[in-house]
Scaffold this active site. Structure first.
Site, PDB file in Angstrom:
ATOM      1  CB  SER A 140      39.812  43.926  32.523  1.00 54.21           C
ATOM      2  OG  SER A 140      38.659  44.514  32.000  1.00 54.21           O
ATOM      3  CD  GLU A 190      32.433  32.823  40.944  1.00 55.83           C
ATOM      4  OE1 GLU A 190      31.355  33.288  40.502  1.00 55.83           O
ATOM      5  OE2 GLU A 190      33.198  33.480  41.686  1.00 55.83           O
ATOM      6  CE  LYS A 217      39.628  48.256  34.187  1.00 57.83           C
ATOM      7  NZ  LYS A 217      38.221  48.254  33.782  1.00 57.83           N
TER       8      LYS A 217
END
Length: 180
Positions: free
Chosen positions: A88, A99, A113
């Site tokens: 999560s 990224e 998740k």
């Protein structure tokens, strides 16, 4: 996990480490189940100078993107260590830092998740959790069912555990020392 106090606690810990002369950070989110979205976004925002953090795609297809403003802790190199139990918010943070080119991720693929759940209370005191939205990483990768793929895969073996060797942290230190 990410609670209401986590952003301030983390900022204080990093500031103290900076004062002590540290030259890099290892954010170890192994076994971290995530937590509150707003606090997770605050932490990532603190560590980035710009870029997207997460896009939330609602059931109807509408999207909301959280983007970073100039951060307050943006010069220390970062390595995120994760495992298959990082979930999560921990995945959201790892993906956003990875990224945006802010961190190297070391370890195992994370849990996968990437949904927003809403609790619907039941009359018997229980609750039903309903997924109401999905998270996408800054590069629009889906976290759900995929997880965050590490830049440097490292798997802890039974031999490592028995020897007391934390090979993921050892590898993270090597990365911070420039031995990628």
């Amino acid at each position: 996990s990410y609670t209401r106090t986590t952003p301030k606690e983390l900022e204080d810990a990093i500031r103290a480490a900076e004062s002590a002369g540290v030259r890099g950070l290892i954010l170890d989110v192994r076994g971290n189940p995530g937590g509150l979205l707003q606090e997770t976004v605050q932490i990532v925002d603190m560590l980035l100078d710009g870029g997207d953090i997460v896009t939330q795609v609602e059931r109807d297809g509408s999207e909301r993107t959280a983007s970073a403003r100039p951060g307050t802790i943006t010069t220390l190199p970062i390595v995120v260590v994760q495992d298959g139990f990082s979930a999560s918010g921990a995945e959201l943070m790892a993906a956003a830092l990875q990224e945006n080119g802010r961190a190297v991720v070391v370890g195992e693929p994370s849990f996968g998740k990437g949904t927003v759940n809403h609790a619907v209370p039941l009359s018997n005191g229980g609750a039903v959790y309903v997924s109401i939205a999905r998270w996408l990483t800054p590069a629009r990768n889906q976290i759900e069912g995929r997880g965050v793929i590490p830049d440097i895969p490292v798997t802890l073996t039974l031999e490592d555990i028995e020897a007391g060797r934390d090979v993921a942290v050892i590898r993270a230190v090597e990365v911070l020392r420039g031995n990628r």
